[in-house]
Write a protein that holds these residues in place. Sequence first.
Motif, PDB file in Angstrom:
ATOM      1  N   ASN A  92       1.310  -1.122  -0.116  1.00 28.65           N
ATOM      2  CA  ASN A  92      -0.277  -0.499  -0.039  1.00 28.65           C
ATOM      3  C   ASN A  92       1.148   1.819   0.049  1.00 28.65           C
ATOM      4  O   ASN A  92       0.307   2.158  -0.316  1.00 28.65           O
ATOM      5  CB  ASN A  92      -1.113   0.007   0.824  1.00 28.65           C
ATOM      6  N   ASP A  93       2.024   1.004  -0.272  1.00 28.32           N
ATOM      7  CA  ASP A  93       3.330   2.192   0.105  1.00 28.32           C
ATOM      8  C   ASP A  93       3.155   2.987  -0.751  1.00 28.32           C
ATOM      9  O   ASP A  93       4.675   2.123  -1.683  1.00 28.32           O
ATOM     10  CB  ASP A  93       4.025   2.122   1.030  1.00 28.32           C
ATOM     11  N   LYS A  94       2.694   3.323  -1.851  1.00 30.76           N
ATOM     12  CA  LYS A  94       2.817   3.745  -3.853  1.00 30.76           C
ATOM     13  C   LYS A  94       3.101   4.904  -3.271  1.00 30.76           C
ATOM     14  O   LYS A  94       2.870   5.732  -4.640  1.00 30.76           O
ATOM     15  CB  LYS A  94       1.239   3.731  -4.049  1.00 30.76           C
ATOM     16  N   HIS A  95       3.023   5.741  -2.572  1.00 27.57           N
ATOM     17  CA  HIS A  95       3.657   7.463  -2.076  1.00 27.57           C
ATOM     18  C   HIS A  95       5.352   7.517  -2.881  1.00 27.57           C
ATOM     19  O   HIS A  95       5.784   7.255  -2.680  1.00 27.57           O
ATOM     20  CB  HIS A  95       3.405   7.996  -0.838  1.00 27.57           C
ATOM     21  N   LEU A  96       5.183   8.665  -3.405  1.00 31.29           N
ATOM     22  CA  LEU A  96       6.671   9.276  -4.129  1.00 31.29           C
ATOM     23  C   LEU A  96       6.716  10.071  -3.769  1.00 31.29           C
ATOM     24  O   LEU A  96       6.362  11.768  -3.670  1.00 31.29           O
ATOM     25  CB  LEU A  96       6.550   9.534  -5.682  1.00 31.29           C
ATOM     26  N   THR A  97       7.893  10.674  -2.365  1.00 31.98           N
ATOM     27  CA  THR A  97       7.841  12.223  -2.641  1.00 31.98           C
ATOM     28  C   THR A  97       9.080  12.683  -2.790  1.00 31.98           C
ATOM     29  O   THR A  97      10.193  12.579  -3.047  1.00 31.98           O
ATOM     30  CB  THR A  97       8.878  11.983  -0.485  1.00 31.98           C
ATOM     31  N   GLY A 115      -0.318  15.729 -15.416  1.00 34.69           N
ATOM     32  CA  GLY A 115      -0.038  14.983 -16.692  1.00 34.69           C
ATOM     33  C   GLY A 115       0.558  13.581 -16.002  1.00 34.69           C
ATOM     34  O   GLY A 115       0.829  12.631 -16.911  1.00 34.69           O
ATOM     35  N   PHE A 116       1.165  13.891 -15.012  1.00 31.49           N
ATOM     36  CA  PHE A 116       1.722  12.904 -14.410  1.00 31.49           C
ATOM     37  C   PHE A 116       1.113  11.859 -13.371  1.00 31.49           C
ATOM     38  O   PHE A 116       0.733  10.612 -13.424  1.00 31.49           O
ATOM     39  CB  PHE A 116       3.266  13.047 -12.730  1.00 31.49           C
ATOM     40  N   ASN A 117      -0.488  12.396 -13.023  1.00 32.42           N
ATOM     41  CA  ASN A 117      -0.915  11.893 -12.483  1.00 32.42           C
ATOM     42  C   ASN A 117      -1.657  11.124 -13.456  1.00 32.42           C
ATOM     43  O   ASN A 117      -2.151   9.756 -12.843  1.00 32.42           O
ATOM     44  CB  ASN A 117      -2.436  12.272 -11.402  1.00 32.42           C
ATOM     45  N   LYS A 118      -2.351  11.451 -14.031  1.00 32.01           N
ATOM     46  CA  LYS A 118      -3.319  10.998 -15.173  1.00 32.01           C
ATOM     47  C   LYS A 118      -2.305   9.597 -16.062  1.00 32.01           C
ATOM     48  O   LYS A 118      -2.710   8.621 -16.031  1.00 32.01           O
ATOM     49  CB  LYS A 118      -3.259  11.264 -16.371  1.00 32.01           C
ATOM     50  N   LEU A 119      -1.054   9.188 -16.049  1.00 29.93           N
ATOM     51  CA  LEU A 119      -0.349   8.413 -16.150  1.00 29.93           C
ATOM     52  C   LEU A 119       0.109   7.050 -15.217  1.00 29.93           C
ATOM     53  O   LEU A 119      -0.413   6.356 -15.425  1.00 29.93           O
ATOM     54  CB  LEU A 119       1.328   9.162 -16.967  1.00 29.93           C
ATOM     55  N   TYR A 120      -0.226   7.580 -13.860  1.00 26.36           N
ATOM     56  CA  TYR A 120       0.498   6.667 -13.084  1.00 26.36           C
ATOM     57  C   TYR A 120      -0.940   7.433 -11.813  1.00 26.36           C
ATOM     58  O   TYR A 120      -0.279   7.647 -10.861  1.00 26.36           O
ATOM     59  CB  TYR A 120       2.302   7.377 -12.381  1.00 26.36           C
ATOM     60  N   PRO A 121      -2.133   6.635 -11.503  1.00 23.99           N
ATOM     61  CA  PRO A 121      -2.852   6.971 -10.584  1.00 23.99           C
ATOM     62  C   PRO A 121      -2.615   6.833 -10.132  1.00 23.99           C
ATOM     63  O   PRO A 121      -3.018   7.306  -8.281  1.00 23.99           O
ATOM     64  CB  PRO A 121      -4.089   6.633 -11.379  1.00 23.99           C
ATOM     65  N   GLU A 122      -1.970   5.614  -9.876  1.00 23.36           N
ATOM     66  CA  GLU A 122      -1.838   4.359  -8.424  1.00 23.36           C
ATOM     67  C   GLU A 122      -1.069   5.634  -7.288  1.00 23.36           C
ATOM     68  O   GLU A 122      -0.291   4.790  -6.358  1.00 23.36           O
ATOM     69  CB  GLU A 122      -1.627   3.363  -8.286  1.00 23.36           C
ATOM     70  N   ILE A 123      -0.285   5.947  -7.706  1.00 18.78           N
ATOM     71  CA  ILE A 123       0.874   6.340  -7.148  1.00 18.78           C
ATOM     72  C   ILE A 123       1.153   8.069  -6.272  1.00 18.78           C
ATOM     73  O   ILE A 123       0.717   8.858  -7.374  1.00 18.78           O
ATOM     74  CB  ILE A 123       2.239   7.113  -8.527  1.00 18.78           C
ATOM     75  N   GLU A 124       1.006   7.791  -4.772  1.00 14.79           N
ATOM     76  CA  GLU A 124       0.966   9.054  -4.174  1.00 14.79           C
ATOM     77  C   GLU A 124       1.973  10.195  -3.964  1.00 14.79           C
ATOM     78  O   GLU A 124       2.794  10.039  -3.610  1.00 14.79           O
ATOM     79  CB  GLU A 124      -0.159   9.097  -3.256  1.00 14.79           C
ATOM     80  N   VAL A 125       1.870  11.380  -4.800  1.00 12.43           N
ATOM     81  CA  VAL A 125       3.089  11.976  -4.709  1.00 12.43           C
ATOM     82  C   VAL A 125       2.776  13.324  -3.694  1.00 12.43           C
ATOM     83  O   VAL A 125       1.721  13.707  -3.758  1.00 12.43           O
ATOM     84  CB  VAL A 125       2.984  13.246  -6.516  1.00 12.43           C
ATOM     85  N   ARG A 126       3.812  13.262  -3.426  1.00 11.05           N
ATOM     86  CA  ARG A 126       4.488  14.479  -1.732  1.00 11.05           C
ATOM     87  C   ARG A 126       5.471  15.576  -2.110  1.00 11.05           C
ATOM     88  O   ARG A 126       6.225  14.790  -1.960  1.00 11.05           O
ATOM     89  CB  ARG A 126       4.515  12.831  -0.605  1.00 11.05           C
ATOM     90  N   LEU A 127       4.793  16.104  -2.396  1.00 12.10           N
ATOM     91  CA  LEU A 127       5.777  17.643  -2.522  1.00 12.10           C
ATOM     92  C   LEU A 127       5.957  18.272  -1.624  1.00 12.10           C
ATOM     93  O   LEU A 127       5.081  18.443  -0.383  1.00 12.10           O
ATOM     94  CB  LEU A 127       4.861  18.563  -3.283  1.00 12.10           C
ATOM     95  N   LYS A 128       6.957  18.762  -1.252  1.00  6.80           N
ATOM     96  CA  LYS A 128       8.002  18.694  -0.346  1.00  6.80           C
ATOM     97  C   LYS A 128       8.608  20.179  -0.500  1.00  6.80           C
ATOM     98  O   LYS A 128       9.770  19.975  -1.452  1.00  6.80           O
ATOM     99  CB  LYS A 128       8.619  18.089   0.362  1.00  6.80           C
ATOM    100  N   GLY A 129       8.180  21.732  -0.383  1.00  4.59           N
ATOM    101  CA  GLY A 129       8.862  23.134  -0.623  1.00  4.59           C
ATOM    102  C   GLY A 129      10.037  22.925   0.378  1.00  4.59           C
ATOM    103  O   GLY A 129       9.799  23.074   1.673  1.00  4.59           O
ATOM    104  N   VAL A 130      11.111  23.426  -0.754  1.00  7.07           N
ATOM    105  CA  VAL A 130      12.701  24.077   0.243  1.00  7.07           C
ATOM    106  C   VAL A 130      12.883  25.104   0.021  1.00  7.07           C
ATOM    107  O   VAL A 130      12.318  25.646  -1.444  1.00  7.07           O
ATOM    108  CB  VAL A 130      13.510  22.123   0.332  1.00  7.07           C
ATOM    109  N   ASP A 131      13.664  25.825   0.516  1.00  7.64           N
ATOM    110  CA  ASP A 131      14.318  27.095   1.029  1.00  7.64           C
ATOM    111  C   ASP A 131      15.365  27.444  -0.855  1.00  7.64           C
ATOM    112  O   ASP A 131      15.087  27.823  -1.689  1.00  7.64           O
ATOM    113  CB  ASP A 131      14.578  28.165   1.625  1.00  7.64           C
ATOM    114  N   GLN A 132      16.004  26.328  -0.393  1.00  8.39           N
ATOM    115  CA  GLN A 132      16.769  25.772  -1.397  1.00  8.39           C
ATOM    116  C   GLN A 132      18.094  24.535  -1.388  1.00  8.39           C
ATOM    117  O   GLN A 132      17.791  24.064   0.212  1.00  8.39           O
ATOM    118  CB  GLN A 132      17.891  26.443  -1.712  1.00  8.39           C
ATOM    119  N   ASP A 133      18.461  23.889  -2.011  1.00  7.12           N
ATOM    120  CA  ASP A 133      19.219  23.072  -1.757  1.00  7.12           C
ATOM    121  C   ASP A 133      20.257  23.483  -1.208  1.00  7.12           C
ATOM    122  O   ASP A 133      21.053  23.716  -1.463  1.00  7.12           O
ATOM    123  CB  ASP A 133      19.481  21.650  -3.629  1.00  7.12           C
TER     124      ASP A 133
END
Length: 295
Positions: A92-97, A115-133
């Motif tokens: 069940n761990d289908k997320h992508l951080t 566009g990515f969600n339509k291609l891979y609806p089974e992958i839960e995307v988790r976005l993490k915004g950062v100030d700078q790398d």
Amino acid sequence: MYKRLPPLNSLKAFESAARHLSFTKAAEELFVTQAAVSHQIKLLEDFLGIELFKRKNRALELTDLGKAYFVDVTKILHRLVEATDKLLALKNDKHLTISVPQTFGIQWLVPHLSGFNKLYPEIEVRLKGVDQDEGLLSKEIDIAIYYGQGNWDNLQVEKLVEENLLILASPKLLEQNPIHIKEDLKSHTLIHTHTRDNWQNMANFLQLDDLNIQQGSLFSHTFMALQAAIHGQGLVLANRILAQQEIDNGHLQVVLPTQLRDPKSFYVVNHFDNNDERVQAFRVWIIETMKQKNE
């Protein structure tokens, strides 16, 4: 080996009956009849060739061998439950951080992510915004977008695109104070992001030695600088990738055409040993999408 394994249903009935010391309570727990529990215990005893319980008038007692077997069976069943839970968690761990600079996430990735969600609806995307790398990819991040010069060690790094720095302003500001030639820049307030270096580089590129680089506000994030420009507070320099949405929306327009390259570029990065198919799917998708958008 497997021929010596006792029936699982019999083990479940034995464990429950031994724990409760009651066939009746075991039957209630397993949602079967008391006779069914008794039958399963008899099958197990016949399989093992030993007596597990001492059956008395109104009581049930484990034999010495039954007590020893109960301890071992309980441990084995618990381990089986843990192994099953672990497997289901992995299933069940289908997320992508994904870690992204905040402006890139706001201005480019979020608008294109469907566009990515339509291609891979089974992958839960988790976005993490950062100030700078900082060139470091923590364990909780699967893949990231970095904005820099590509010199990050121990990471798989691929450049997405090279872009020019654009001089941008709001249409309303340009109506009030038009810019036709490079000298007209001198009459405008300059908006800076992180440092004043980009405007200094632009002044050198345009050979405007008397452009006052020291005036104007300094912002910590590009999206803040873009918003300041949208609200008519001055001229801003930005990578086209970060500004394209605001240009398309008519909020900003290019003031003067220039060919000054942004000293930084966007890269997709991940650990070398990360061959997770979700990571590779996102990597391929963003490379292809960025390529299509720039053709």
